[in-house]
Design a protein around this motif. Structure first.
Motif, PDB file in Angstrom:
ATOM      1  N   TYR A  65       0.701  -0.979   0.090  1.00  0.00           N
ATOM      2  CA  TYR A  65      -0.066   0.117   0.007  1.00  0.00           C
ATOM      3  C   TYR A  65       0.824   1.271   0.110  1.00  0.00           C
ATOM      4  O   TYR A  65       0.243   2.254  -0.258  1.00  0.00           O
ATOM      5  N   ILE A  66       2.030   1.128   0.410  1.00  0.00           N
ATOM      6  CA  ILE A  66       2.823   2.433   0.831  1.00  0.00           C
ATOM      7  C   ILE A  66       4.240   2.253  -0.357  1.00  0.00           C
ATOM      8  O   ILE A  66       4.753   1.319  -0.695  1.00  0.00           O
ATOM      9  N   ASP A  67       4.558   3.453  -0.462  1.00  0.00           N
ATOM     10  CA  ASP A  67       5.909   3.789  -1.388  1.00  0.00           C
ATOM     11  C   ASP A  67       6.931   4.601  -0.435  1.00  0.00           C
ATOM     12  O   ASP A  67       6.920   5.919  -0.649  1.00  0.00           O
ATOM     13  N   LEU A  68       7.728   4.161   0.339  1.00  0.00           N
ATOM     14  CA  LEU A  68       8.675   4.747   1.213  1.00  0.00           C
ATOM     15  C   LEU A  68       9.761   5.206   0.371  1.00  0.00           C
ATOM     16  O   LEU A  68      10.599   5.915   0.765  1.00  0.00           O
ATOM     17  N   GLU A  74      16.810   9.710   5.688  1.00  0.00           N
ATOM     18  CA  GLU A  74      16.469  10.250   7.032  1.00  0.00           C
ATOM     19  C   GLU A  74      14.848  10.315   7.475  1.00  0.00           C
ATOM     20  O   GLU A  74      14.538   9.843   8.760  1.00  0.00           O
ATOM     21  N   ILE A  75      13.891  10.546   6.551  1.00  0.00           N
ATOM     22  CA  ILE A  75      12.315  10.314   6.934  1.00  0.00           C
ATOM     23  C   ILE A  75      12.203   8.932   7.008  1.00  0.00           C
ATOM     24  O   ILE A  75      11.457   8.341   7.966  1.00  0.00           O
ATOM     25  N   ARG A  76      12.569   8.104   6.176  1.00  0.00           N
ATOM     26  CA  ARG A  76      12.228   6.493   6.241  1.00  0.00           C
ATOM     27  C   ARG A  76      12.733   6.128   7.483  1.00  0.00           C
ATOM     28  O   ARG A  76      11.980   5.249   8.319  1.00  0.00           O
ATOM     29  N   GLU A  77      13.918   6.459   8.005  1.00  0.00           N
ATOM     30  CA  GLU A  77      14.365   5.883   9.305  1.00  0.00           C
ATOM     31  C   GLU A  77      13.548   6.489  10.158  1.00  0.00           C
ATOM     32  O   GLU A  77      13.512   5.802  11.256  1.00  0.00           O
ATOM     33  N   GLU A  78      13.170   7.899  10.410  1.00  0.00           N
ATOM     34  CA  GLU A  78      12.366   8.221  11.524  1.00  0.00           C
ATOM     35  C   GLU A  78      11.038   7.533  11.513  1.00  0.00           C
ATOM     36  O   GLU A  78      10.603   7.316  12.652  1.00  0.00           O
ATOM     37  N   VAL A  90       1.424   9.886   7.464  1.00  0.00           N
ATOM     38  CA  VAL A  90       1.018  10.070   5.791  1.00  0.00           C
ATOM     39  C   VAL A  90       2.094   9.988   5.068  1.00  0.00           C
ATOM     40  O   VAL A  90       3.252  10.688   5.057  1.00  0.00           O
ATOM     41  N   VAL A  91       2.137   8.854   4.026  1.00  0.00           N
ATOM     42  CA  VAL A  91       3.076   8.608   3.280  1.00  0.00           C
ATOM     43  C   VAL A  91       2.676   8.557   1.847  1.00  0.00           C
ATOM     44  O   VAL A  91       1.573   8.438   1.563  1.00  0.00           O
ATOM     45  N   ASP A 175       2.915  14.045   8.645  1.00  0.00           N
ATOM     46  CA  ASP A 175       2.923  13.965   7.361  1.00  0.00           C
ATOM     47  C   ASP A 175       4.423  13.699   6.865  1.00  0.00           C
ATOM     48  O   ASP A 175       5.203  14.532   7.297  1.00  0.00           O
ATOM     49  N   ALA A 176       4.792  12.593   6.302  1.00  0.00           N
ATOM     50  CA  ALA A 176       6.286  12.492   5.974  1.00  0.00           C
ATOM     51  C   ALA A 176       6.846  13.390   4.930  1.00  0.00           C
ATOM     52  O   ALA A 176       7.985  13.662   4.867  1.00  0.00           O
TER      53      ALA A 176
END
Length: 185
Positions: A65-68, A74-78, A90-91, A175-176
């Motif tokens: 469902y998501i696309d990181l 840095e955001i992915r790690e957080e 929210v990604v 919100d990412a």
């Protein structure tokens, strides 16, 4: 012992269920069933355009469902450091995710829960659930199984018996993409 098998049976037949989350009871259904989501929206008197949160036992359950990959490392790690836990992110959504889940948005709200009973439910069910507070429009969210029965009772296919995680506030929503806190936790 929780009634997880009964709740999974209800989910597998397109039912809407209630279950305890970190702070309040939630209602949910199969995120891949437009008919189940429509039934949930009718029950909640909630418009489709608002979209739904997905709650899961693991990041792996959210991957369809998501696309990181479009986010910075840095955001992915957080995000990953905050899970499991009471933070909804929210990604960017993955291509092909139904607007029954995302509403009018190009993004999707997701959380890997730290509530042991809900983690177990998602693990046994094998995928995430939609998650929105268990209450009718304008009513306070239900905090106990008896409140769920009183407010939503016969409209639900099953209720996962258990206690909430004890949080007094709803989960935080971040919100990412913008870094903004959309709802304080």
């Amino acid at each position: 012992m929780a009634n997880i098998e009964q709740v999974c049976d209800a989910l597998n037949t397109g039912g809407v269920i209630a279950y305890p989350t970190e702070g309040v009871f939630g209602v949910g259904c199969d995120p891949d069933s437009p008919a189940a989501i429509q039934a949930l929206l009718e029950l909640k008197q909630r418009p489709k355009h608002k979209g739904m949160i997905l709650i899961a036992a693991s990041v792996e359950q959210l991957e369809p469902y998501i696309d990181l990959n479009t986010l910075t490392p840095e955001i992915r790690e957080e995000i990953l450091a905050s899970w499991p836990g009471p933070v909804t992110w929210v990604v960017p959504k993955r291509e092909g995710v139904s607007d029954w889940v995302t509403g009018e948005f190009d993004s999707i709200a997701v959380r890997v829960t730290d509530h042991p009973l809900v983690r177990q439910l998602c693990s046994v069910y094998g995928k995430p659930l939609t998650s929105t507070s268990a209450n009718l429009s304008g009513q306070p969210p239900c905090m106990t199984t008896s409140e769920v029965r009183q407010q939503l009772g016969e409209r639900l296919s099953a209720i996962l018996e258990g206690e909430t995680g004890g949080r007094v506030k709803p989960t935080e929503i971040r919100d990412a993409m913008s870094g903004k806190v959309l709802r304080q936790g």
